[in-house]
Design a protein around this motif. Structure first.
Motif, PDB file in Angstrom:
ATOM      1  N   THR A  17      75.492  20.934  25.029  1.00 22.17           N
ATOM      2  CA  THR A  17      76.196  20.226  24.300  1.00 22.17           C
ATOM      3  C   THR A  17      74.996  20.324  22.220  1.00 22.17           C
ATOM      4  O   THR A  17      74.235  20.325  22.734  1.00 22.17           O
ATOM      5  CB  THR A  17      75.967  18.670  24.479  1.00 22.17           C
ATOM      6  OG1 THR A  17      76.187  18.632  26.022  1.00 22.17           O
ATOM      7  CG2 THR A  17      77.065  18.249  23.064  1.00 22.17           C
ATOM      8  N   LEU A  18      75.800  20.857  21.685  1.00 25.17           N
ATOM      9  CA  LEU A  18      76.223  20.453  20.595  1.00 25.17           C
ATOM     10  C   LEU A  18      76.056  19.921  19.332  1.00 25.17           C
ATOM     11  O   LEU A  18      77.000  18.876  19.818  1.00 25.17           O
ATOM     12  CB  LEU A  18      77.000  21.987  19.508  1.00 25.17           C
ATOM     13  CG  LEU A  18      76.576  22.986  20.040  1.00 25.17           C
ATOM     14  CD1 LEU A  18      77.527  24.377  19.476  1.00 25.17           C
ATOM     15  CD2 LEU A  18      75.150  24.020  19.991  1.00 25.17           C
ATOM     16  N   ASP A  19      75.365  19.312  18.631  1.00 19.56           N
ATOM     17  CA  ASP A  19      75.552  17.953  17.336  1.00 19.56           C
ATOM     18  C   ASP A  19      76.541  18.891  16.575  1.00 19.56           C
ATOM     19  O   ASP A  19      75.742  19.676  15.700  1.00 19.56           O
ATOM     20  CB  ASP A  19      74.911  17.145  17.691  1.00 19.56           C
ATOM     21  CG  ASP A  19      74.367  16.513  16.186  1.00 19.56           C
ATOM     22  OD1 ASP A  19      73.657  16.004  16.072  1.00 19.56           O
ATOM     23  OD2 ASP A  19      75.887  16.557  15.730  1.00 19.56           O
ATOM     24  N   VAL A  20      77.972  18.941  16.719  1.00 18.22           N
ATOM     25  CA  VAL A  20      78.753  19.230  15.309  1.00 18.22           C
ATOM     26  C   VAL A  20      78.761  18.273  14.347  1.00 18.22           C
ATOM     27  O   VAL A  20      79.933  17.428  14.820  1.00 18.22           O
ATOM     28  CB  VAL A  20      79.251  20.546  15.926  1.00 18.22           C
ATOM     29  CG1 VAL A  20      80.964  20.885  14.446  1.00 18.22           C
ATOM     30  CG2 VAL A  20      79.298  21.602  16.955  1.00 18.22           C
ATOM     31  N   ASP A  21      78.529  18.379  13.141  1.00 17.34           N
ATOM     32  CA  ASP A  21      78.759  17.390  11.989  1.00 17.34           C
ATOM     33  C   ASP A  21      78.686  15.634  12.693  1.00 17.34           C
ATOM     34  O   ASP A  21      79.742  15.035  12.444  1.00 17.34           O
ATOM     35  CB  ASP A  21      80.524  17.888  11.473  1.00 17.34           C
ATOM     36  CG  ASP A  21      80.230  19.306  10.624  1.00 17.34           C
ATOM     37  OD1 ASP A  21      80.917  19.401  10.459  1.00 17.34           O
ATOM     38  OD2 ASP A  21      78.836  19.085   9.965  1.00 17.34           O
ATOM     39  N   GLY A  22      78.390  15.397  13.722  1.00 13.61           N
ATOM     40  CA  GLY A  22      77.356  14.306  13.724  1.00 13.61           C
ATOM     41  C   GLY A  22      78.577  14.304  15.281  1.00 13.61           C
ATOM     42  O   GLY A  22      78.342  13.212  15.529  1.00 13.61           O
ATOM     43  N   ALA A  23      79.269  14.707  15.836  1.00 19.58           N
ATOM     44  CA  ALA A  23      80.480  14.362  17.225  1.00 19.58           C
ATOM     45  C   ALA A  23      79.881  15.763  17.903  1.00 19.58           C
ATOM     46  O   ALA A  23      78.964  17.225  17.794  1.00 19.58           O
ATOM     47  CB  ALA A  23      82.137  15.210  16.690  1.00 19.58           C
ATOM     48  N   PRO A  24      79.271  15.213  19.086  1.00 17.31           N
ATOM     49  CA  PRO A  24      79.187  16.176  20.027  1.00 17.31           C
ATOM     50  C   PRO A  24      80.368  17.739  20.550  1.00 17.31           C
ATOM     51  O   PRO A  24      81.622  17.598  21.155  1.00 17.31           O
ATOM     52  CB  PRO A  24      79.220  15.651  21.860  1.00 17.31           C
ATOM     53  CG  PRO A  24      80.095  15.048  21.024  1.00 17.31           C
ATOM     54  CD  PRO A  24      80.118  14.420  20.456  1.00 17.31           C
ATOM     55  N   LEU A  25      80.131  18.664  21.173  1.00 15.43           N
ATOM     56  CA  LEU A  25      80.588  19.918  21.764  1.00 15.43           C
ATOM     57  C   LEU A  25      79.832  20.607  22.473  1.00 15.43           C
ATOM     58  O   LEU A  25      78.822  21.564  22.321  1.00 15.43           O
ATOM     59  CB  LEU A  25      80.416  20.398  20.278  1.00 15.43           C
ATOM     60  CG  LEU A  25      82.092  21.699  20.445  1.00 15.43           C
ATOM     61  CD1 LEU A  25      83.410  21.475  20.398  1.00 15.43           C
ATOM     62  CD2 LEU A  25      81.315  23.212  18.950  1.00 15.43           C
ATOM     63  N   VAL A  90      74.530  21.137  13.765  1.00 12.62           N
ATOM     64  CA  VAL A  90      75.164  22.283  13.273  1.00 12.62           C
ATOM     65  C   VAL A  90      75.827  21.399  12.405  1.00 12.62           C
ATOM     66  O   VAL A  90      77.004  21.163  12.383  1.00 12.62           O
ATOM     67  CB  VAL A  90      76.015  23.249  14.569  1.00 12.62           C
ATOM     68  CG1 VAL A  90      77.123  24.025  13.336  1.00 12.62           C
ATOM     69  CG2 VAL A  90      74.929  24.081  14.919  1.00 12.62           C
ATOM     70  N   ARG A  91      75.794  21.703  11.225  1.00 12.94           N
ATOM     71  CA  ARG A  91      76.387  21.016  10.121  1.00 12.94           C
ATOM     72  C   ARG A  91      77.508  21.925   9.406  1.00 12.94           C
ATOM     73  O   ARG A  91      77.096  23.127   8.891  1.00 12.94           O
ATOM     74  CB  ARG A  91      75.965  20.494   8.802  1.00 12.94           C
ATOM     75  CG  ARG A  91      74.625  19.415   9.336  1.00 12.94           C
ATOM     76  CD  ARG A  91      75.163  18.246   9.465  1.00 12.94           C
ATOM     77  NE  ARG A  91      74.827  17.695  10.756  1.00 12.94           N
ATOM     78  CZ  ARG A  91      74.384  16.878  11.960  1.00 12.94           C
ATOM     79  NH1 ARG A  91      75.170  17.856  12.585  1.00 12.94           N
ATOM     80  NH2 ARG A  91      74.144  15.971  12.565  1.00 12.94           N
ATOM     81  N   THR A  92      78.552  21.720   9.063  1.00 14.95           N
ATOM     82  CA  THR A  92      79.760  22.426   7.998  1.00 14.95           C
ATOM     83  C   THR A  92      79.139  22.421   6.586  1.00 14.95           C
ATOM     84  O   THR A  92      78.212  21.666   6.019  1.00 14.95           O
ATOM     85  CB  THR A  92      80.644  21.574   7.648  1.00 14.95           C
ATOM     86  OG1 THR A  92      81.393  21.390   8.935  1.00 14.95           O
ATOM     87  CG2 THR A  92      82.081  22.655   6.767  1.00 14.95           C
ATOM     88  N   GLN A  93      78.620  23.855   6.339  1.00 14.36           N
ATOM     89  CA  GLN A  93      77.442  23.595   4.691  1.00 14.36           C
ATOM     90  C   GLN A  93      78.573  23.972   3.140  1.00 14.36           C
ATOM     91  O   GLN A  93      79.370  24.910   3.198  1.00 14.36           O
ATOM     92  CB  GLN A  93      76.632  24.789   4.749  1.00 14.36           C
ATOM     93  CG  GLN A  93      75.966  25.037   3.855  1.00 14.36           C
ATOM     94  CD  GLN A  93      75.190  26.568   3.487  1.00 14.36           C
ATOM     95  OE1 GLN A  93      74.148  25.829   5.381  1.00 14.36           O
ATOM     96  NE2 GLN A  93      74.515  27.187   2.816  1.00 14.36           N
ATOM     97  N   GLN A  94      77.839  22.832   3.378  1.00 12.66           N
ATOM     98  CA  GLN A  94      78.858  22.636   1.112  1.00 12.66           C
ATOM     99  C   GLN A  94      78.480  23.882   0.143  1.00 12.66           C
ATOM    100  O   GLN A  94      76.124  23.583   0.126  1.00 12.66           O
ATOM    101  CB  GLN A  94      79.287  21.152   0.786  1.00 12.66           C
ATOM    102  CG  GLN A  94      79.378  20.725   1.573  1.00 12.66           C
ATOM    103  CD  GLN A  94      80.745  20.323   2.120  1.00 12.66           C
ATOM    104  OE1 GLN A  94      81.395  21.081   1.379  1.00 12.66           O
ATOM    105  NE2 GLN A  94      81.265  19.501   3.171  1.00 12.66           N
ATOM    106  N   GLY A  95      78.691  24.554  -0.186  1.00 12.03           N
ATOM    107  CA  GLY A  95      78.161  25.385  -1.481  1.00 12.03           C
ATOM    108  C   GLY A  95      76.398  25.871  -0.884  1.00 12.03           C
ATOM    109  O   GLY A  95      76.087  26.835   0.892  1.00 12.03           O
ATOM    110  N   ASP A  96      75.176  25.740  -1.492  1.00  9.05           N
ATOM    111  CA  ASP A  96      73.904  26.707  -1.453  1.00  9.05           C
ATOM    112  C   ASP A  96      73.330  25.372   0.751  1.00  9.05           C
ATOM    113  O   ASP A  96      72.865  26.335   0.569  1.00  9.05           O
ATOM    114  CB  ASP A  96      73.028  26.290  -2.155  1.00  9.05           C
ATOM    115  CG  ASP A  96      73.560  27.623  -3.471  1.00  9.05           C
ATOM    116  OD1 ASP A  96      73.482  27.338  -3.946  1.00  9.05           O
ATOM    117  OD2 ASP A  96      74.243  28.560  -2.510  1.00  9.05           O
TER     118      ASP A  96
END
Lengths: 100, 464, 396
Positions: A17-25, A90-96
């Motif tokens: 299970t991954l934590d993607v932007d706070g939600a499990p996947l 895992v987090r969606t990255q904004q910019g750098d």
């Protein structure tokens, strides 16, 4: 299993299970982070620094750096070359991105 | 470990073939690849953690890859295999800096493969636009479907292959757009009649597309990908037969969520450039390539080069070239005398001659024509990493930029993490067209070590 | 016909152009970007005390070349010069921001010299004992105090010296800002124009020959960095400037890990305004070979990780090198050359180009305008190189 996954032919590794932007996947050992996200229909992996535009998988083999995300607190990690791990953040990255 | 008698960089078909021949001749090679397994891009192994249930369903390339890996296994004990190791730079063509340490080579075989040629068009940066190589990686290796409805566009034999792979994965492929025109059948026959295997493959592909009812349109390409944050539709249309300039009056729109582009490949020459090899521009081979002789030697005495990294010609050619390179390395090391080396090289050389006929036919169709640069509009991103627009490139031309180096200084094009891989070839094409210069004059984004990302820790190595 | 022609638009040339233009002189600044130019390769440290006393690059060289005599501390006059130039930065930063719109990212970071072991401590002790009057500018920190001030640094050290007043800027922006401000004051800037040589006419230097044609000037200032000798040679001047290569690694952007600039016997570290950490350097005689070498990359990386363990996991974004313009006594070469009217030196700035650019610019502008320089230039004249020869253009 995630509608994007092809059945048959192979057996995937054990589920994680991954934590993607706070939600499990759910994902499977052996998959790359990009593949796991794609299987769940998640195609936007980051937004660019200069123009804030969405980017995702492009070359798929680690050369284009468009798929970079912030993974386990570390920015600019290529999602297509990172194998999933149980509990991976895992987090969606904004910019750098930013270290966390 | 001291100086290694032979180091092979790249574990794809060429590198593995070289390792096998070198080992056969009694020369112990070191084989390095940054991936976790051998096979390169086309014969990529399954990731660790996946097990095969039905090999046939995984397709021909997987089987060929397994065969290659099985052949390697027969010599594996005579090879120092370094997997998961990226080469960051080369000095004097001998000293390789890798993550975690250095390797010194008596002689070197570079088998670094090639990457998808980037062709900018409006919307090409949207999520949902994938290169053909990327689509293959996702479908074949990860067994994941990248979309539901796809447009496949580009040029070359990979297009129908990818289209069928997508189709078999359940993707609705609305069309395959080949920018070139079909090779005239009768005129091509003399060049290709010896390569029955390839001819059969081509026939299978064509039949496969027809059975799947996937339209194959020659003389067409994608003009635009569009959507709110992701691909939702594409615009495509005819191109001028002579120079592939888009004929926008014939443009049509189609709803798709996936655009797969494959405009051929560009050799990965970072290491051959850093090793000091002379290069020349060969359009039909994908761009700048190291100058080589028939034995795969470059202009640097102890550096050999084989496979797509020295000129794009596909896996079958790569295997023969790799074999020749391995034999030559063994000869140079004194493991084979000249007569024996020539004897061993004879068969691969014959195969290369036979394969070259096929290549000539394909090149006639798939040589990238200059009009493709007109797909991009001023608002199109040319350098994906630094988000440099075509309009900014034009401004730089106006301020006196005459080559890629100047573009890099003036616009930051090529200064991002991809080190110019995704913008160099198209920036070169744009320079050539706009400034009326040759690719040699346009130059390159020069590679600088580290050519792959590396951490301070990996560079520092152990033993502080 | 322009009053002043400046050859080279690195930080020094741009400063000369600015101060000349500010004085109302007509200026033409000519530049041809060259691979390895020092301004672009610099870390941007403003370390008058540090560099003069042999910290920064000096201590790395001393530690890594056993048998090589450590560079002696620079003469007292140069320390004064460096301090005077350093003091110009705060008001200059504001001035440049106003005139060019560019922020040079001046930061009062201070410089910490870390002492890992007895050798480092002995080195520090020698510095302090040699300059008792500077003790007021130099703080001694215990290991605990270092840990409190810079929590990201390694704890495995004995202490540190803090050089208060040794700060940093962004070197590219500094040169850009000076150039922009020069333009705003009326200077003409010719980029991507190669100067082929000096024009000697009527017993004086009367201008320069470029690929874009001849340009006449009242005086020509040679600010061509490591390439200055090529220019000077065309008027018969044998400038003892030679390239001294330095290699640098830059990290990806990071959150603020370092507040001060760091100097150790392995490397120096400077975290820049956008978050990337620059780690350097080397001091090498490599001619004009601008490659980066595996030894340097690994050595700098090792030193960086030793000082800042968090860097172990951080990506090296870029590696590059630059040529410091070195001179036999490590001091710049400024001002006129006997027997060669119409020519002025502004070169040989070795390790301290960024730092001493403002004062260099100011003094050269004064000299060009025929005004007595506000700071002694004597120690930096070409005349001090007794062995070096010139052919006077006006033989006595």
């Amino acid at each position: 299993m995630g509608e994007g996954r092809l059945p048959g032919a192979i057996e995937r590794g054990r589920p994680v299970t991954l934590d993607v932007d706070g939600a499990p996947l759910e994902a499977f050992c052996g998959e790359s982070v990009a593949a796991a996200l794609l299987a769940a229909g998640r195609r936007t992996l980051r937004t660019t620094s200069r123009r804030g535009e969405p980017r995702g998988l492009f070359c798929g083999i680690g050369l284009c750096f468009d798929c970079v995300m912030t993974i386990d607190g570390r920015p600019n990690v290529r999602a297509c070359r990172t194998p999933v791990r149980d509990g991976m953040r895992v987090r969606t990255q904004q910019g750098d991105g930013a270290w966390a | 470990m001291g100086v290694r008698p032979l180091v092979i960089v790249g574990g794809g078909p060429a590198g593995v073939a070289a390792a096998i021949e070198a080992a056969r001749a009694g020369l112990r090679p070191t084989l390095i690849d940054e991936a976790g397994g051998l096979g390169g891009q086309i014969y990529r192994p399954l990731p660790e953690g996946f097990t095969v249930r039905d090999a046939r369903a995984l397709g021909k390339d997987f089987r060929r890859g397994e065969e290659l890996r099985a052949r390697f296994a027969t010599v594996a004990s005579s090879v120092d295999l370094l997997l998961g190791v990226a080469v960051l730079g080369i000095w004097e063509g001998r000293r390789l800096l890798c993550e975690g340490g250095e390797i010194e080579a008596e002689r070197l075989i570079l088998a670094t493969g090639a990457s998808d040629r980037p062709v900018p068009f409006p919307g090409w940066t949207l999520p949902g636009v994938l290169t053909a190589g990327g689509a293959q990686a996702i479908v074949k290796t990860m067994r994941v479907v990248p979309g539901r409805r796809a447009l496949v566009a580009g040029t070359g034999p990979l297009l129908p292959v990818v289209a069928l792979q997508l189709h078999r994965a359940g993707v609705e492929v609305v069309a395959v757009l080949e920018a070139g025109r079909p090779p005239p059948l009768l005129a091509s026959l003399p060049h290709v009649w010896r390569e029955w295997g390839l001819l059969r493959d081509a026939w299978d592909l064509w039949r496969g597309l027809r059975r799947a009812r996937i339209p194959l349109l020659f003389g067409h390409t994608v003009f635009e990908a569009a959507g709110a944050g992701e691909v939702e539709r594409a615009v495509y249309g005819p191109v001028d037969p002579a120079d592939w300039r888009p004929r926008r009056d014939g443009a049509k729109s189609v709803d798709v969520d996936l655009v797969v582009t494959g405009f051929g490949f560009v050799p990965n020459t970072e290491l051959s450039l850093l090793a000091g090899c002379d290069h020349e521009h060969a359009h039909e081979l994908g761009g700048f390539v190291p100058v080589r002789d028939a034995c795969m030697r470059t202009s640097v005495r102890h550096v050999l080069a084989a496979g797509d990294g020295s000129g794009v010609a596909g896996a079958l050619v790569a295997i023969e070239e790799g074999s020749i390179a391995g034999i030559t390395a063994a000869e140079d090391a004194g493991m084979l005398d000249a007569a024996e080396a020539a004897r061993r090289r004879a068969r691969p050389l014959r195969r290369l001659r036979s394969l070259s006929g096929v290549r000539r036919v394909l090149d006639a169709m798939s040589r990238i024509r200059p009009g493709l640069v007109e797909l991009a509009t001023p608002e199109t991103v040319v350098c994906r990493c630094e988000e440099v627009l075509l309009s900014e490139v034009f401004t730089a031309f106006g301020r006196g930029a005459k080559d890629l180096q100047a573009l890099k200084l003036m616009t930051r094009l090529g200064m991002g993490p991809c080190q110019g891989r995704n913008c160099g070839p198209s920036a070169s094409a744009i320079c050539c067209k706009e400034l009326g210069i040759t690719p040699e004059s346009a130059g390159r984004i020069e590679p600088r070590p580290p050519v792959k990302p590396v951490t301070f820790g990996a560079l520092a190595g152990d033993g502080e | 016909m322009t009053d002043v022609i400046v050859v080279g638009a690195g930080v020094v040339g741009s400063a000369v152009a600015y101060y000349c233009a500010k004085r109302g002189l007509s200026v033409t600044l000519i530049d041809q970007p060259k691979r390895g130019r020092a301004t672009s390769a610099s870390a941007g440290g403003l370390w008058p005390l540090g560099e003069s006393l042999g910290i920064g690059c000096g201590v790395i060289l001393a530690r890594n070349s056993p048998g090589t005599p450590s560079p002696p501390p620079l003469p007292r006059e140069f320390l004064e010069f460096a301090l005077a130039s350093n003091a110009m930065f705060p008001p200059l930063a504001d001035e440049l921001r106003e005139k060019s719109g560019i922020d040079i990212e001046f930061e009062r970071s201070s410089l910490l010299y870390l002492m890992y072991d007895e050798t480092d401590e002995a080195y520090a002790e020698r510095l302090l004992s040699g300059h008792p009057d500077l003790r007021g500018h130099i703080e001694q920190l215990s290991a605990a105090e270092v840990a409190a001030a810079e929590p990201a640094l390694t704890r495995r050290l004995r202490g540190a010296l803090r050089f208060v007043g040794d700060d940093q800027v962004n070197p590219y922006r500094t040169a850009d800002a000076l150039r922009g401000a020069a333009r705003a004051c009326g200077a003409r800037v010719m980029t991507h124009t190669e100067v082929l040589g000096l024009v000697v006419e009527g017993g004086r230097v009367a201008g320069v020959e470029t690929r874009a044609g001849r340009i006449g000037g009242g005086v020509v200032v040679n600010a061509a960095g490591a390439w200055a000798p090529e220019i000077a040679r065309t008027a018969g001047i044998d400038l003892p400037v030679h390239p001294v290569r330095g290699q640098i690694l830059a990290s990806e952007a990071l959150p603020e890990l370092l507040h001060a600039c760091i100097s150790t016997s392995d490397c120096y570290l400077a975290q820049k305004a956008h978050g990337e950490i620059i780690a350097g350097s080397t001091t090498e005689k490599a001619g004009f070979d601008a490659s980066v070498t595996p030894d340097a990359m690994r050595g700098i990386a090792r030193g960086a990780v030793r000082a800042l363990p968090a860097l172990a996991d951080v990506t090296v974004k870029r590696a590059w090198s630059g040529f410091r313009p070195g001179t036999p006594d490590e001091l710049p070469i400024l001002g006129p050359v006997d027997g060669v009217p119409g020519y002025l030196n502004a070169c040989g700035h070795f390790r301290t180009g960024i730092l001493t650019a403002p004062l260099t610019g100011l003094l050269l502008a004064e000299i060009a305008a025929g005004v007595p320089p506000s700071h002694p230039v004597g120690p930096y004249l070409f005349a001090r190189f007794a062995e070096a020869s010139t052919r006077p253009l006006n033989p006595p």
